[in-house]
Design a protein around this motif. Structure first.
Motif, PDB file in Angstrom:
ATOM      1  N   GLN A 765       6.608 -77.830 -44.948  1.00  0.00           N
ATOM      2  CA  GLN A 765       6.891 -77.554 -43.545  1.00  0.00           C
ATOM      3  C   GLN A 765       6.339 -76.179 -43.190  1.00  0.00           C
ATOM      4  OE1 GLN A 765       8.410 -79.236 -40.746  1.00  0.00           O
ATOM      5  NE2 GLN A 765       7.411 -77.433 -39.859  1.00  0.00           N
ATOM      6  N   LEU A 766       5.469 -76.133 -42.197  1.00  0.00           N
ATOM      7  CA  LEU A 766       4.955 -74.862 -41.712  1.00  0.00           C
ATOM      8  C   LEU A 766       6.056 -74.140 -40.945  1.00  0.00           C
ATOM      9  CD1 LEU A 766       2.147 -73.425 -41.728  1.00  0.00           C
ATOM     10  CD2 LEU A 766       1.896 -74.210 -39.359  1.00  0.00           C
ATOM     11  N   ILE A 767       6.169 -72.832 -41.144  1.00  0.00           N
ATOM     12  CA  ILE A 767       7.152 -72.027 -40.409  1.00  0.00           C
ATOM     13  C   ILE A 767       6.450 -70.793 -39.856  1.00  0.00           C
ATOM     14  CG2 ILE A 767       9.086 -72.796 -41.831  1.00  0.00           C
ATOM     15  CD1 ILE A 767       8.957 -70.007 -43.172  1.00  0.00           C
ATOM     16  N   ASN A 768       7.101 -70.129 -38.944  1.00  0.00           N
ATOM     17  CA  ASN A 768       6.593 -68.873 -38.403  1.00  0.00           C
ATOM     18  C   ASN A 768       7.786 -68.066 -37.903  1.00  0.00           C
ATOM     19  OD1 ASN A 768       4.631 -67.020 -37.818  1.00  0.00           O
ATOM     20  ND2 ASN A 768       3.848 -68.040 -35.989  1.00  0.00           N
ATOM     21  N   TYR A 769       7.530 -66.796 -37.603  1.00  0.00           N
ATOM     22  CA  TYR A 769       8.625 -65.956 -37.121  1.00  0.00           C
ATOM     23  C   TYR A 769       9.062 -66.389 -35.729  1.00  0.00           C
ATOM     24  CZ  TYR A 769       5.144 -63.365 -34.335  1.00  0.00           C
ATOM     25  OH  TYR A 769       4.166 -63.015 -33.432  1.00  0.00           O
ATOM     26  N   THR A 770      10.298 -66.040 -35.367  1.00  0.00           N
ATOM     27  CA  THR A 770      10.830 -66.351 -34.048  1.00  0.00           C
ATOM     28  C   THR A 770      10.321 -65.329 -33.046  1.00  0.00           C
ATOM     29  OG1 THR A 770      12.843 -67.201 -35.090  1.00  0.00           O
ATOM     30  CG2 THR A 770      12.933 -66.756 -32.724  1.00  0.00           C
ATOM     31  N   PRO A 771       9.685 -65.767 -31.958  1.00  0.00           N
ATOM     32  CA  PRO A 771       9.194 -64.807 -30.963  1.00  0.00           C
ATOM     33  C   PRO A 771      10.342 -64.191 -30.176  1.00  0.00           C
ATOM     34  CG  PRO A 771       8.878 -67.060 -30.189  1.00  0.00           C
ATOM     35  CD  PRO A 771       9.386 -67.161 -31.600  1.00  0.00           C
ATOM     36  N   GLY A 772      10.073 -63.028 -29.591  1.00  0.00           N
ATOM     37  CA  GLY A 772      11.066 -62.399 -28.726  1.00  0.00           C
ATOM     38  C   GLY A 772      11.361 -60.947 -29.063  1.00  0.00           C
ATOM     39  N   THR A 773      11.109 -60.558 -30.332  1.00  0.00           N
ATOM     40  CA  THR A 773      11.289 -59.154 -30.718  1.00  0.00           C
ATOM     41  C   THR A 773       9.955 -58.613 -31.228  1.00  0.00           C
ATOM     42  OG1 THR A 773      11.806 -59.395 -33.078  1.00  0.00           O
ATOM     43  CG2 THR A 773      13.587 -59.835 -31.502  1.00  0.00           C
ATOM     44  N   LEU A 774       9.942 -57.330 -31.587  1.00  0.00           N
ATOM     45  CA  LEU A 774       8.713 -56.682 -32.074  1.00  0.00           C
ATOM     46  C   LEU A 774       8.750 -56.465 -33.585  1.00  0.00           C
ATOM     47  CD1 LEU A 774       8.325 -53.968 -29.282  1.00  0.00           C
ATOM     48  CD2 LEU A 774       7.017 -56.078 -29.517  1.00  0.00           C
ATOM     49  N   SER A 775       9.640 -57.123 -34.298  1.00  0.00           N
ATOM     50  CA  SER A 775       9.797 -56.830 -35.725  1.00  0.00           C
ATOM     51  C   SER A 775       8.499 -57.007 -36.495  1.00  0.00           C
ATOM     52  CB  SER A 775      10.892 -57.711 -36.320  1.00  0.00           C
ATOM     53  OG  SER A 775      10.474 -59.062 -36.402  1.00  0.00           O
ATOM     54  N   HIS A 776       7.697 -57.993 -36.099  1.00  0.00           N
ATOM     55  CA  HIS A 776       6.470 -58.281 -36.826  1.00  0.00           C
ATOM     56  C   HIS A 776       5.403 -57.207 -36.629  1.00  0.00           C
ATOM     57  CE1 HIS A 776       6.115 -59.797 -32.737  1.00  0.00           C
ATOM     58  NE2 HIS A 776       4.809 -59.671 -32.835  1.00  0.00           N
ATOM     59  N   ALA A 777       5.632 -56.259 -35.699  1.00  0.00           N
ATOM     60  CA  ALA A 777       4.654 -55.201 -35.422  1.00  0.00           C
ATOM     61  C   ALA A 777       4.868 -53.983 -36.314  1.00  0.00           C
ATOM     62  CB  ALA A 777       4.727 -54.789 -33.954  1.00  0.00           C
ATOM     63  N   ASP A 778       5.661 -54.098 -37.366  1.00  0.00           N
ATOM     64  CA  ASP A 778       5.936 -52.936 -38.223  1.00  0.00           C
ATOM     65  C   ASP A 778       4.747 -52.534 -39.082  1.00  0.00           C
ATOM     66  OD1 ASP A 778       6.061 -55.179 -39.887  1.00  0.00           O
ATOM     67  OD2 ASP A 778       7.586 -54.293 -41.181  1.00  0.00           O
ATOM     68  N   TYR A 779       3.653 -53.312 -39.039  1.00  0.00           N
ATOM     69  CA  TYR A 779       2.449 -52.970 -39.802  1.00  0.00           C
ATOM     70  C   TYR A 779       1.503 -52.084 -38.984  1.00  0.00           C
ATOM     71  CZ  TYR A 779      -0.350 -55.992 -36.845  1.00  0.00           C
ATOM     72  OH  TYR A 779      -0.990 -56.529 -35.765  1.00  0.00           O
ATOM     73  N   THR A 780       1.705 -51.970 -37.666  1.00  0.00           N
ATOM     74  CA  THR A 780       0.758 -51.266 -36.803  1.00  0.00           C
ATOM     75  C   THR A 780       0.744 -49.778 -37.122  1.00  0.00           C
ATOM     76  OG1 THR A 780       2.452 -51.047 -35.082  1.00  0.00           O
ATOM     77  CG2 THR A 780       0.972 -52.943 -34.931  1.00  0.00           C
ATOM     78  N   THR A 781      -0.411 -49.162 -36.904  1.00  0.00           N
ATOM     79  CA  THR A 781      -0.599 -47.745 -37.222  1.00  0.00           C
ATOM     80  C   THR A 781      -0.822 -46.950 -35.940  1.00  0.00           C
ATOM     81  OG1 THR A 781      -2.968 -48.115 -37.526  1.00  0.00           O
ATOM     82  CG2 THR A 781      -1.564 -48.282 -39.487  1.00  0.00           C
ATOM     83  N   PRO A 782      -0.599 -45.627 -35.980  1.00  0.00           N
ATOM     84  CA  PRO A 782      -0.697 -44.818 -34.755  1.00  0.00           C
ATOM     85  C   PRO A 782      -2.041 -44.894 -34.041  1.00  0.00           C
ATOM     86  CG  PRO A 782       0.460 -43.599 -36.453  1.00  0.00           C
ATOM     87  CD  PRO A 782      -0.059 -44.841 -37.117  1.00  0.00           C
ATOM     88  N   ASN A 783      -3.113 -45.206 -34.773  1.00  0.00           N
ATOM     89  CA  ASN A 783      -4.424 -45.306 -34.110  1.00  0.00           C
ATOM     90  C   ASN A 783      -4.693 -46.704 -33.547  1.00  0.00           C
ATOM     91  OD1 ASN A 783      -4.698 -46.631 -36.503  1.00  0.00           O
ATOM     92  ND2 ASN A 783      -6.663 -45.697 -37.085  1.00  0.00           N
ATOM     93  N   ASP A 784      -3.694 -47.581 -33.616  1.00  0.00           N
ATOM     94  CA  ASP A 784      -3.797 -48.950 -33.098  1.00  0.00           C
ATOM     95  C   ASP A 784      -3.218 -48.980 -31.687  1.00  0.00           C
ATOM     96  OD1 ASP A 784      -3.564 -51.652 -32.529  1.00  0.00           O
ATOM     97  OD2 ASP A 784      -2.765 -52.191 -34.497  1.00  0.00           O
ATOM     98  N   LYS A 785      -3.939 -49.563 -30.739  1.00  0.00           N
ATOM     99  CA  LYS A 785      -3.437 -49.609 -29.361  1.00  0.00           C
ATOM    100  C   LYS A 785      -2.151 -50.419 -29.247  1.00  0.00           C
ATOM    101  CE  LYS A 785      -6.129 -53.668 -27.887  1.00  0.00           C
ATOM    102  NZ  LYS A 785      -7.131 -54.182 -26.911  1.00  0.00           N
ATOM    103  N   ASN A 786      -1.883 -51.287 -30.236  1.00  0.00           N
ATOM    104  CA  ASN A 786      -0.655 -52.084 -30.230  1.00  0.00           C
ATOM    105  C   ASN A 786       0.452 -51.442 -31.073  1.00  0.00           C
ATOM    106  OD1 ASN A 786      -1.685 -54.215 -28.610  1.00  0.00           O
ATOM    107  ND2 ASN A 786      -2.803 -54.996 -30.388  1.00  0.00           N
ATOM    108  N   TYR A 787       0.303 -50.173 -31.393  1.00  0.00           N
ATOM    109  CA  TYR A 787       1.272 -49.499 -32.259  1.00  0.00           C
ATOM    110  C   TYR A 787       2.682 -49.535 -31.667  1.00  0.00           C
ATOM    111  CZ  TYR A 787       3.736 -45.751 -34.679  1.00  0.00           C
ATOM    112  OH  TYR A 787       4.660 -45.021 -35.383  1.00  0.00           O
ATOM    113  N   ARG A 788       3.650 -49.842 -32.519  1.00  0.00           N
ATOM    114  CA  ARG A 788       5.055 -49.828 -32.134  1.00  0.00           C
ATOM    115  C   ARG A 788       5.828 -49.013 -33.175  1.00  0.00           C
ATOM    116  NH1 ARG A 788       2.801 -51.613 -28.413  1.00  0.00           N
ATOM    117  NH2 ARG A 788       3.333 -53.418 -27.107  1.00  0.00           N
ATOM    118  N   SER A 789       6.577 -48.043 -32.713  1.00  0.00           N
ATOM    119  CA  SER A 789       7.385 -47.229 -33.625  1.00  0.00           C
ATOM    120  C   SER A 789       8.571 -48.043 -34.120  1.00  0.00           C
ATOM    121  CB  SER A 789       7.878 -45.975 -32.904  1.00  0.00           C
ATOM    122  OG  SER A 789       8.826 -46.325 -31.897  1.00  0.00           O
TER     123      SER A 789
END
Length: 851
Positions: A765-789
């Protein structure tokens, strides 16, 4: 995660030639719900290039054995985006099972089922949307709305007189309420119960909340509609037509209260005068009240017939008697004031432009007979009146036209013909059933020229027309036993569930493991990410209509871009209000059609029509997107903490220690590269030893499909399968068995319905994260326009938990086990704080396999 820009550039250079090779040039479109063994079964093959094909096979999806093959017949030529199209007819194949189709050019269909019970539970599933549309008390929100309605306009009483008309259903994604659509919806729900009582279960109370009450849920929902119709027709002479107007469209909101109309929380309720109305610049062209009065009379009369013998603890005698009286008085108003009762515009020149009423009065005449009995002194008079009305409109006018104004001829099927035909002995029905046949034949002359057998025009609410036309074909077949239009009937049904150029079902969440709308034009989904299970969206429109609409802006890249054409367009995008807005009345008519499909020629069993060994109804409270499960049971206060890992593992030890302190089991999805990295061996051993769920995330962290053109695959199925097997071999080194890790989280959390189908063919069964929060953005870096603290991410989780009625129930909250050194603000450093908050709010944290 969303791929980093520099990595994306690297992939673009490295895979450019491969993308061109792997992009789909041909597709097979099927009914994603599946087929009954004895039904007509046809798929459509379409080529975006000049390629053709000659043979097709049915392949058992469980063992990939070819079980049937045939030559392909006529090339139907170009249609929409396709240069060549063929019908793949496999009606003769009747063996139950899971299959896919494959043509000699290598094109494969999604996996589908053939089974006697394939439509079980579908009609009940669509009732979820009806409950969610309730005004007054809304059982989905567990809150009340529009309780102050409303103040009168155009009535015999002074304008702005308060009258209690709270209740009913919101019409679509706005919160307007129309008697014409509500009465039609109520009638279809009641007719579904009358004709197919075994198709419905009892899981809800009359107020829509969970809990059996001894009555089918479809009756509870129809009862809600009847209540409101009685409020809108409160006396013999008073009939209201509409609640609210297009001032409603001032902005998106959840329907707690509306104060858009200048009189507190009240909304205007328009009296049915039979004359043009409109409080501002624009007016409708109303000529009478019969179109609304006829619908109201029919619905109330059928309600009376079905409720008069119900127990007193469900409905009291006075209420039942009111249904009878108001059915009679509404019919009388229709006779006294013939003509069309259109809805009133507000600040824009848009309204329901109904231009016919004979069909409504035909049905109302017949239901007077059914309510009062064939021995009534007026029975012959009513039947003669019905036949007279039938001859005034033998064919529903949209059938003879390739265009129409909005709801110009409504309802989209003449229900009265079916009701009237049953008043005659079988041998004498032809005088009425030929009206149906003439309309069907007109559509057939258009449909037979293309492989989809598409003869219904691409105007607004084309899916409602399609549902209605399929129902007309069904009624004609049942009344006459004429089988010559069976394939046409089935093609219209198949169109709704995936056998269309876009390959998508047009019903949100049905079926649960396939391509269905995920981003409809709905405040519920757009503002709150609430699933609108069972809602039928408007459907495709002509390219010329779409190009001339005002205010449409797509919010996301068009995943169906390859399949758009001047013939018709459809977008699964919130910004397209013309093709992707669900409607209450369209969904109600689909409930009838699905109940018919479930009940047709089924073996009788003691268990309410459910065959022995039948699979369960569609999963009730989980959410799927394009075949991937993205949320668990929303009725349970539990969630899963999920970590993915490929290149980095700097947070591994800290995460493991924090989970141990909190006595929490989390879920880790790791690539083969991660698992083979000797620096991470002891960490993987610890996670497995301490009882966390450890599963596959691909071997080489491949990008499966294009970021901007999601339907374009970047891997073949063999490459997908080989990579997945390598991932499992790496897991096996740690004693992690494939038989116990059946969930697969795709790399980059990016996939399409083909990936979901391939995963299912692997028994996973394929699964994916539940949309609605920014938890999956914890990999972004400060030089990324999509950066989230980390603070921004944590705040997004807190805000979602507060706003949603189900909070984080069933959530798959995804983070990363490690991130780039360029990100010094690590979310895993806040894991202790996050787990403490979640547990204080009463949530259980469980492995993802327990959701």
């Amino acid at each position: 995660m969303f791929i980093r820009f520099f990595f994306f550039l690297f992939l673009t250079v490295g895979l450019a030639a491969f993308v061109f090779r792997a992009e789909e040039s041909a597709v097979i479109r099927i009914n994603l719900l599946g087929y009954r063994p004895s039904s007509s079964k046809t798929a459509v093959w379409g080529s975006l290039t000049n390629q053709t094909t000659k043979r097709f096979q049915i392949v058992n999806a469980d063992n990939e054995q070819v079980v049937w093959q045939r030559e392909i017949g006529q090339d139907f030529g170009a249609y929409g985006p396709f240069q060549h199209t063929y019908r793949l007819n496999f009606t003769a194949f009747r063996q139950p099972g899971r299959y896919f189709l494959r043509t000699d050019d290598g094109t494969r269909s999604p996996v589908f089922r053939i089974d006697e019970n394939v439509y079980d539970g579908a009609a009940d599933f669509c009732l979820r949307y009806m409950r969610q549309q309730r005004s007054g008390f809304n059982p989905f929100l567990k809150d009340s709305c529009h309780t102050h309605d409303g103040y009168t306009m155009y009535g015999p009483m002074p304008d702005s007189t308060h009258i209690d008309v709270s209740g009913g259903w919101h019409d679509a994604s706005d919160y307007l309420q129309y008697v014409t659509t509500s009465a039609n919806a109520t009638y279809h729900l009641l007719a579904a119960l009358r004709d197919f009582p075994d198709a419905f279960g009892d899981q809800h109370q009359t107020n829509g909340l969970a809990g059996a009450n001894g009555q089918p849920d479809v009756l509870d929902e129809a009862h809600w509609g009847l209540n409101w119709l009685l409020k809108m027709h409160p006396t013999d002479e008073w009939l209201f037509n509409q609640l609210g107007d297009d001032r409603d469209h001032a902005g998106l909101r959840i329907p707690k209260e509306d104060n858009l109309y200048g009189k507190g929380f009240e909304r205007p309720v328009y009296f049915a005068t039979g004359e043009p109305q409109g409080l501002f610049k624009y007016k409708n062209r109303a000529t009478g009240v019969a179109s609304t009065a006829g619908k109201v009379s029919s619905a109330l009369a059928l309600g009376y017939q079905l409720l008069r013998n119900k127990p007193a603890d469900y409905v009291d005698r006075h209420y039942v008697d009111q249904l009878r009286k108001r059915a009679q008085s509404a019919y009388k108003l229709g006779i006294q004031k013939p003509g069309n009762c259109q809805t009133a515009p507000g600040r824009a020149p848009y309204f329901y432009e109904e231009d016919n009423y004979a069909d409504d009065m035909e049905l109302a005449s017949v239901e007077q007979i059914n309510m009062m009995g064939t021995r009534s002194q007026q029975a012959i008079q009513w039947r003669n009146a019905a036949l007279k009305f039938a001859k005034e409109e033998p064919v529903t006018p949209w059938i003879d036209n390739d265009t129409a104004r909005h709801y110009q001829w409504y309802p989209f099927v003449n229900v009265g013909h079916a009701a009237l035909a049953k008043q005659y002995p079988v041998g004498q029905r032809k005088v009425v059933t030929d009206f149906y046949k003439k309309g069907i034949e007109t559509v057939w002359q258009r449909a037979k020229e293309n492989a989809f057998y598409r003869g219904v025009p691409f105007i607004w609410c084309s899916n409602n027309l399609t549902t209605s036309f399929a129902t007309q074909c069904y009624w004609y077949r049942q009344l006459t036993n004429d089988q010559q239009y069976v394939a046409l009937e089935q093609a219209n049904f198949d169109w709704l569930f995936g056998c269309n150029p876009w390959g998508t079902s047009f019903v949100y969440g049905l079926p649960g493991n396939a391509d269905t709308p995920t981003d409809p034009h709905s405040a519920f989904t757009h503002l709150k990410q609430y699933p609108i299970d069972g809602g039928l969206v408007d459907g495709p429109v002509k390219g010329s209509i779409y190009k001339n609409l005002i205010g449409i802006t797509l919010h996301e890249p068009d995943e169906y871009a390859s399949f758009q054409s001047d013939l018709a367009v459809y977008h699964d995008d919130f910004g397209d209000y013309s093709t992707n807005e669900p409607t209450m009345d369209g969904t109600a008519t689909l409930v009838y059609l699905l109940a018919a499909k479930q009940s047709e020629k089924r073996p009788k069993t003691p268990n309410a029509g459910m065959s022995a060994g039948a699979p369960p109804a569609p999963e009730t409270k989980a959410l799927f997107t394009k075949g991937a499960k993205v949320r668990g049971d929303t009725s349970l206060r539990q969630l899963a903490i999920v970590f993915t890992g490929d290149e980095f593992a700097d947070g591994g030890k800290s995460i493991a220690n924090t989970l141990r302190r909190h006595k929490v089991k989390a879920s880790f999805f790791l690539t083969g590269r991660f698992l083979r990295n000797p620096r991470f061996t002891s960490l993987v051993q610890q996670l497995h030893r301490e009882g966390h769920y450890v599963g596959p995330h691909s071997d080489q962290h491949l990008l499966y499909c294009d970021w901007t053109k999601r339907d374009s695959l970047l891997v073949t199925q063999d490459e997908f399968r080989s990579d997945l097997k390598a991932n499992y071999r790496a897991l096996a080194r740690f004693g992690i068995q494939r038989s116990k890790t059946k969930l697969f989280l795709p790399p980059y959390e990016w996939y399409n319905d083909s990936i979901a189908a391939w995963t299912k063919e692997e028994g996973l069964q394929l699964i994916n994260y539940t949309p609605g929060t920014l938890s999956h953005a914890d990999y972004t870096t400060p030089n990324d326009k999509n950066y989230r603290s980390s603070d921004a991410i944590l705040q997004s989780i807190r805000e979602y938990e507060k706003q949603g009625i189900t909070g984080l129930n069933g959530f798959m909250l995804l983070m990363h086990i490690g991130t780039s050194p360029d990100r010094t603000d690590k979310l895993y450093d806040h894991l202790d704080e996050l787990l403490t908050e979640i547990k204080q709010k009463g949530y259980r944290i469980v492995p993802i396999s327990k959701l």
